[in-house]
Design an enzyme around this catalytic site. Structure first.
Site, PDB file in Angstrom:
ATOM      1  N   GLY A   1       0.859  -1.182   0.000  1.00 56.78           N
ATOM      2  CA  GLY A   1       0.000   0.000   0.000  1.00 56.78           C
ATOM      3  C   GLY A   1       0.898   1.236   0.000  1.00 56.78           C
ATOM      4  O   GLY A   1       1.821   1.335   0.821  1.00 56.78           O
ATOM      5  N   ALA A   2       0.616   2.167  -0.915  1.00 56.29           N
ATOM      6  CA  ALA A   2       1.561   3.266  -1.166  1.00 56.29           C
ATOM      7  C   ALA A   2       1.957   4.052   0.094  1.00 56.29           C
ATOM      8  O   ALA A   2       3.162   4.200   0.376  1.00 56.29           O
ATOM      9  CB  ALA A   2       0.973   4.190  -2.230  1.00 56.29           C
TER      10      ALA A   2
ATOM     11  N   ASP B   1      -1.450   4.728  -6.289  1.00 54.44           N
ATOM     12  CA  ASP B   1      -0.020   4.600  -5.992  1.00 54.44           C
ATOM     13  C   ASP B   1       0.779   5.771  -6.528  1.00 54.44           C
ATOM     14  O   ASP B   1       1.850   6.089  -6.024  1.00 54.44           O
ATOM     15  CB  ASP B   1       0.529   3.290  -6.563  1.00 54.44           C
ATOM     16  CG  ASP B   1       0.067   2.140  -5.700  1.00 54.44           C
ATOM     17  OD1 ASP B   1      -1.097   1.722  -5.839  1.00 54.44           O
ATOM     18  OD2 ASP B   1       0.854   1.700  -4.842  1.00 54.44           O
TER      19      ASP B   1
HETATM   20  O1  MRU Z   1       0.591  -4.066  -4.473  1.00 53.82           O
HETATM   21  P1  MRU Z   1      -0.028  -3.293  -3.346  1.00 53.82           P
HETATM   22  O2  MRU Z   1      -0.883  -4.118  -2.460  1.00 53.82           O
HETATM   23  O3  MRU Z   1       1.017  -2.483  -2.613  1.00 53.82           O
HETATM   24  O4  MRU Z   1      -0.986  -2.249  -4.072  1.00 53.82           O
HETATM   25  C1  MRU Z   1      -1.709  -1.347  -3.286  1.00 53.82           C
HETATM   26  C2  MRU Z   1      -2.653  -0.519  -4.063  1.00 53.82           C
HETATM   27  O5  MRU Z   1      -2.716  -0.573  -5.269  1.00 53.82           O
HETATM   28  C3  MRU Z   1      -3.476   0.455  -3.287  1.00 53.82           C
HETATM   29  O6  MRU Z   1      -4.721   0.646  -3.886  1.00 53.82           O
HETATM   30  C4  MRU Z   1      -2.747   1.803  -3.231  1.00 53.82           C
HETATM   31  O7  MRU Z   1      -1.436   1.646  -2.811  1.00 53.82           O
HETATM   32  C5  MRU Z   1      -3.435   2.752  -2.336  1.00 53.82           C
HETATM   33  S1  MRU Z   1      -3.246   2.275  -0.658  1.00 53.82           S
HETATM   34  C6  MRU Z   1      -3.916   3.477   0.315  1.00 53.82           C
END
Ligand code: MRU
Length: 344
Positions: A51-52, A235
């Site tokens: 998650g970003a 992201d």
């Molecule tokens: O591969 P991940 O689980 O890190 O991807 C996360 C996402 O795509 C989320 O939607 C994004 O980071 C927003 S989190 C607040």
């Protein structure tokens, strides 16, 4: 609404960073403890933390650990910390929050020369607490926009697990649910199943009911009229409003247009990459095909391979609202998000 989640993705102990291993959820709640930047890099790359915003926060604590480790070990400690920052930057390529957080830490290191250990830790803790505050603000702004909606679909996990708390997309849904019950659907989010393993679990911790759908059921759900909005995180958002998010978001946006469903992207301004004009410049992470392939094909001589991009870019023209802690931009295709740069 305060974040009631009893488990958090990241916990600073005073001398180490505890990371909730999200690969083991929802079956097991296991925290791994890290005392150096290499460990934190591995925790991000392996998606123990994901998650970003959470990636950015973890990286900031990773720099704090590096300074603690090297600062007392002689003259070359700054080079060692710089090498650790470079290492952390290799952990994942798409979430701009990672690079933003590392830049924040570099600035502190360059300017706060007196007490570097305390200064970098204070910066990491501020990045963490600011993210929670931003999410609470976004939650209210997003809930205003969702007023009157009866059903929403979310994708991936953009909740407390992916942030400093409360969540971006799930923060909006949490805040909206506080005002009026809203039917929440979550896409399972193949191949890593952030929706099935994390989002519905996280909502259940707060007593918010949710309904899981197979990703491939999204079009039919929209056709049924059950949802008014899709609410997702991001992201990296380009200046024109194009938004990179979990693979499958673009498909949902195209389907939403066909069915008259609106798409909201909720993200803090730390997810906006002001340096890029549009989404074409966003690096899309490709992960190991073995995350997708059945084990029987996981060998070099197999005739079956897999293509595993884990993000896609939704063009601004398919987005109805981008919600940040500095305000919401409706129809971002008109003017992009540049107006948020100097907003309070
Ligand atoms: O591969 P991940 O689980 O890190 O991807 C996360 C996402 O795509 C989320 O939607 C994004 O980071 C927003 S989190 C607040």
């Amino acid at each position: 609404m305060q974040n009631k989640l009893t488990v958090s993705a990241l916990q600073w102990t005073g001398a180490s960073l505890k990371v909730l291993d999200q690969r083991q959820l929802p079956e097991k709640i296991v925290y791994d403890e890290y005392t150096d930047a290499a460990g934190v890099t591995e925790a991000i790359a392996s998606m123990r933390v994901r998650g970003a915003p959470a990636i950015g926060i973890a990286a900031a604590y990773g720099v704090a650990l590096s300074v603690r480790q090297h600062c007392t070990q002689g003259d070359h400690w700054r080079q060692k910390v710089a090498a650790d920052i470079e290492l952390l930057a290799t952990s994942r390529p798409t979430a701009v929050n990672l690079f933003w957080a590392l830049d924040q830490m570099k600035t502190i290191l360059a300017t706060q020369l007196e007490h570097p250990i305390e200064a970098v830790l204070a910066c990491a803790e501020k990045i963490h607490s600011d993210d929670l505050a931003a999410n609470l603000k976004m939650g209210e702004l997003g809930a205003d926009i969702l007023a009157g909606a009866t059903g929403v679909l979310t994708h991936c996990n953009a909740g407390a697990l992916a942030t400093g708390g409360h969540g971006t997309a799930l923060g909006v849904i949490r805040s909206a649910y506080q005002r009026q019950p809203i039917k929440v659907y979550a896409g399972e989010t193949r191949p890593w199943l952030q929706g099935a393993r994390l989002t519905v679990w996280e909502l259940a911790q707060d007593g918010i009911p949710s309904t899981l759908i197979a990703d491939s059921a999204a079009a039919w759900l929209m056709k049924s009229g059950a949802i008014d909005w899709i609410v997702v995180g991001a992201d990296r958002i380009a200046a024109n409003g194009d938004a990179a998010n979990k693979i499958g978001t673009y498909s949902l946006a195209v389907l939403a247009k066909q069915h008259g469903v609106k798409l909201m992207v909720a993200a803090p301004t730390t997810t906006i990459d002001w340096s890029i004009d549009d989404g074409a410049q966003i690096e899309i992470e490709q992960r190991n095909p073995n995350e997708l392939l059945p084990a029987c094909y996981n060998h070099e001589s197999s005739l079956v391979s897999a293509w595993n991009p884990v993000f896609d870019v939704t063009p601004a023209e398919l987005i109805s609202a981008i919600v940040t802690e500095r305000g919401a931009v409706m129809n971002p295709a008109e003017h992009g998000v540049r107006g948020l740069k100097n907003a309070l």
